[in-house]
Structures are given as C-alpha cells and as structure tokens.
Design a protein around this motif. Structure first.
Motif, PDB file in Angstrom:
ATOM      1  N   PHE A 141       0.699  -1.621   0.130  1.00  0.00           N
ATOM      2  CA  PHE A 141       0.257  -0.311   0.020  1.00  0.00           C
ATOM      3  C   PHE A 141       0.979   1.292   0.173  1.00  0.00           C
ATOM      4  O   PHE A 141       2.029   1.336   0.498  1.00  0.00           O
ATOM      5  CB  PHE A 141      -1.256   0.124   0.889  1.00  0.00           C
ATOM      6  CG  PHE A 141      -2.223  -1.364   1.139  1.00  0.00           C
ATOM      7  CD1 PHE A 141      -3.754  -0.684   0.576  1.00  0.00           C
ATOM      8  CD2 PHE A 141      -1.756  -2.264   2.384  1.00  0.00           C
ATOM      9  CE1 PHE A 141      -3.861  -2.096   0.554  1.00  0.00           C
ATOM     10  CE2 PHE A 141      -2.588  -3.152   1.299  1.00  0.00           C
ATOM     11  CZ  PHE A 141      -3.452  -3.383   0.927  1.00  0.00           C
ATOM     12  N   ASP A 142       0.427   1.854  -0.986  1.00  0.00           N
ATOM     13  CA  ASP A 142       0.889   3.540  -0.630  1.00  0.00           C
ATOM     14  C   ASP A 142       1.155   4.275   0.913  1.00  0.00           C
ATOM     15  O   ASP A 142       0.056   4.374   1.336  1.00  0.00           O
ATOM     16  CB  ASP A 142       0.320   4.585  -0.889  1.00  0.00           C
ATOM     17  CG  ASP A 142       1.078   6.238  -1.421  1.00  0.00           C
ATOM     18  OD1 ASP A 142       0.803   6.597  -0.914  1.00  0.00           O
ATOM     19  OD2 ASP A 142       1.820   5.862  -2.345  1.00  0.00           O
ATOM     20  N   LEU A 143       2.317   4.425   1.364  1.00  0.00           N
ATOM     21  CA  LEU A 143       2.268   5.067   2.574  1.00  0.00           C
ATOM     22  C   LEU A 143       1.382   5.346   2.959  1.00  0.00           C
ATOM     23  O   LEU A 143       0.508   5.453   3.866  1.00  0.00           O
ATOM     24  CB  LEU A 143       3.338   6.232   2.988  1.00  0.00           C
ATOM     25  CG  LEU A 143       3.899   6.040   4.316  1.00  0.00           C
ATOM     26  CD1 LEU A 143       3.984   5.386   5.565  1.00  0.00           C
ATOM     27  CD2 LEU A 143       5.625   7.157   4.759  1.00  0.00           C
TER      28      LEU A 143
ATOM     29  N   THR B 170      -2.440   4.703   4.337  1.00  0.00           N
ATOM     30  CA  THR B 170      -2.283   3.595   6.074  1.00  0.00           C
ATOM     31  C   THR B 170      -2.879   4.346   6.628  1.00  0.00           C
ATOM     32  O   THR B 170      -3.862   4.397   7.531  1.00  0.00           O
ATOM     33  CB  THR B 170      -0.767   3.776   6.508  1.00  0.00           C
ATOM     34  OG1 THR B 170      -0.178   4.900   6.185  1.00  0.00           O
ATOM     35  CG2 THR B 170       0.382   2.357   5.479  1.00  0.00           C
ATOM     36  N   GLU B 171      -3.135   6.251   6.031  1.00  0.00           N
ATOM     37  CA  GLU B 171      -4.582   6.893   7.358  1.00  0.00           C
ATOM     38  C   GLU B 171      -5.900   6.512   7.267  1.00  0.00           C
ATOM     39  O   GLU B 171      -6.728   7.101   8.228  1.00  0.00           O
ATOM     40  CB  GLU B 171      -4.042   7.909   7.043  1.00  0.00           C
ATOM     41  CG  GLU B 171      -2.267   8.663   7.281  1.00  0.00           C
ATOM     42  CD  GLU B 171      -2.210  10.197   6.726  1.00  0.00           C
ATOM     43  OE1 GLU B 171      -2.340  11.189   7.928  1.00  0.00           O
ATOM     44  OE2 GLU B 171      -1.687  10.120   5.350  1.00  0.00           O
ATOM     45  N   ARG B 172      -5.920   6.483   5.700  1.00  0.00           N
ATOM     46  CA  ARG B 172      -6.717   5.677   5.323  1.00  0.00           C
ATOM     47  C   ARG B 172      -7.931   4.675   6.023  1.00  0.00           C
ATOM     48  O   ARG B 172      -8.676   4.408   6.205  1.00  0.00           O
ATOM     49  CB  ARG B 172      -7.448   5.850   3.474  1.00  0.00           C
ATOM     50  CG  ARG B 172      -8.667   5.460   3.250  1.00  0.00           C
ATOM     51  CD  ARG B 172      -9.113   6.024   1.679  1.00  0.00           C
ATOM     52  NE  ARG B 172      -8.312   4.685   1.205  1.00  0.00           N
ATOM     53  CZ  ARG B 172      -8.810   3.540   0.642  1.00  0.00           C
ATOM     54  NH1 ARG B 172      -9.605   3.282   1.252  1.00  0.00           N
ATOM     55  NH2 ARG B 172      -7.176   2.771   0.418  1.00  0.00           N
ATOM     56  N   LEU B 173      -6.511   3.699   6.077  1.00  0.00           N
ATOM     57  CA  LEU B 173      -6.988   1.568   5.764  1.00  0.00           C
ATOM     58  C   LEU B 173      -6.749   2.021   7.773  1.00  0.00           C
ATOM     59  O   LEU B 173      -6.977   0.328   8.522  1.00  0.00           O
ATOM     60  CB  LEU B 173      -6.476   0.880   4.926  1.00  0.00           C
ATOM     61  CG  LEU B 173      -6.429   1.427   3.969  1.00  0.00           C
ATOM     62  CD1 LEU B 173      -5.106   0.215   3.227  1.00  0.00           C
ATOM     63  CD2 LEU B 173      -7.226   1.073   3.498  1.00  0.00           C
ATOM     64  N   LEU B 174      -5.833   2.351   8.030  1.00  0.00           N
ATOM     65  CA  LEU B 174      -5.659   2.076   9.793  1.00  0.00           C
ATOM     66  C   LEU B 174      -5.935   2.583  11.142  1.00  0.00           C
ATOM     67  O   LEU B 174      -6.612   4.504  10.337  1.00  0.00           O
ATOM     68  CB  LEU B 174      -4.491   1.506   9.930  1.00  0.00           C
ATOM     69  CG  LEU B 174      -3.669   1.362   8.591  1.00  0.00           C
ATOM     70  CD1 LEU B 174      -2.152   1.130   9.577  1.00  0.00           C
ATOM     71  CD2 LEU B 174      -4.039  -0.323   8.993  1.00  0.00           C
ATOM     72  N   VAL B 175      -6.099   2.730  12.204  1.00  0.00           N
ATOM     73  CA  VAL B 175      -6.909   3.378  12.989  1.00  0.00           C
ATOM     74  C   VAL B 175      -5.654   4.256  13.089  1.00  0.00           C
ATOM     75  O   VAL B 175      -4.123   3.611  13.057  1.00  0.00           O
ATOM     76  CB  VAL B 175      -7.243   3.197  14.705  1.00  0.00           C
ATOM     77  CG1 VAL B 175      -8.761   1.692  14.172  1.00  0.00           C
ATOM     78  CG2 VAL B 175      -5.799   1.747  14.590  1.00  0.00           C
ATOM     79  N   PRO B 176      -6.213   5.491  13.648  1.00  0.00           N
ATOM     80  CA  PRO B 176      -4.659   6.731  14.199  1.00  0.00           C
ATOM     81  C   PRO B 176      -3.892   6.155  14.574  1.00  0.00           C
ATOM     82  O   PRO B 176      -2.237   6.473  14.176  1.00  0.00           O
ATOM     83  CB  PRO B 176      -5.375   7.913  14.678  1.00  0.00           C
ATOM     84  CG  PRO B 176      -7.568   7.842  14.271  1.00  0.00           C
ATOM     85  CD  PRO B 176      -7.335   5.766  14.457  1.00  0.00           C
ATOM     86  N   ALA B 177      -3.536   4.886  15.907  1.00  0.00           N
ATOM     87  CA  ALA B 177      -2.398   5.124  16.153  1.00  0.00           C
ATOM     88  C   ALA B 177      -1.868   3.896  15.874  1.00  0.00           C
ATOM     89  O   ALA B 177      -0.805   3.654  16.042  1.00  0.00           O
ATOM     90  CB  ALA B 177      -2.657   3.934  17.844  1.00  0.00           C
ATOM     91  N   VAL B 178      -2.219   3.474  14.744  1.00  0.00           N
ATOM     92  CA  VAL B 178      -1.556   2.111  14.287  1.00  0.00           C
ATOM     93  C   VAL B 178      -0.837   2.763  13.158  1.00  0.00           C
ATOM     94  O   VAL B 178       0.369   2.885  13.016  1.00  0.00           O
ATOM     95  CB  VAL B 178      -2.429   1.009  13.566  1.00  0.00           C
ATOM     96  CG1 VAL B 178      -1.033   0.273  12.726  1.00  0.00           C
ATOM     97  CG2 VAL B 178      -2.524   0.337  14.711  1.00  0.00           C
ATOM     98  N   ALA B 179      -1.863   3.751  12.364  1.00  0.00           N
ATOM     99  CA  ALA B 179      -1.167   4.776  11.499  1.00  0.00           C
ATOM    100  C   ALA B 179       0.180   5.398  11.310  1.00  0.00           C
ATOM    101  O   ALA B 179       0.940   5.784  10.371  1.00  0.00           O
ATOM    102  CB  ALA B 179      -2.673   5.189  10.671  1.00  0.00           C
TER     103      ALA B 179
END
Length: 69
Positions: free
Chosen positions: A30-32, A35-44
C-alpha cells in the motif's frame, strides 16, 4: 486500562509477493499515505513515524490502541 505496545519495523523488499500467512489472513503493498485511510490512527502514525528519513530520532507515543494522545 491495559498497556499497548505497537512495534513497527522499517524493511525493504528482497523478493516475492505478499500473501496470507499463519499470522495474517491477507497481505499487500500500500502507498504509505493510504495507511491513514485504512488503519486506526494509533497504528497509522506508527507507520508514518517508521518511514521518516534515516537518522531521525525514534518516536515514542502514548495511545490506547485506537487514538493517539
């Protein structure tokens, strides 16, 4: 409240195609910033931290597993 430890490792591709393993049902590239769209904020944010330029001091963050405080 229990503690959460999130470890992110910066790696590089040597060979092959990502796919399911015993530890994950799916895997992919995935484009870096996806991750902001796909993951919860604490992981992204941990992935974005790991992608910072070499020589940048490591980040240490407090979170509840979902939100960064």
């Amino acid at each position: 409240m229990r503690g959460v430890v999130a470890l992110v490792f910066r790696c590089r591709l040597l060979d092959g195609t990502p796919g399911p393993t015993e530890e994950s049902a799916d895997a992919g590239w995935f484009d870096l910033h996806e991750t902001e769209r796909l993951l919860v904020p604490a992981v992204a944010i941990r992935l974005l931290d790991a992608a910072r330029p070499a020589g940048t001091p490591p980040a240490s963050r407090v979170h509840d597993g979902t939100d960064v405080r």
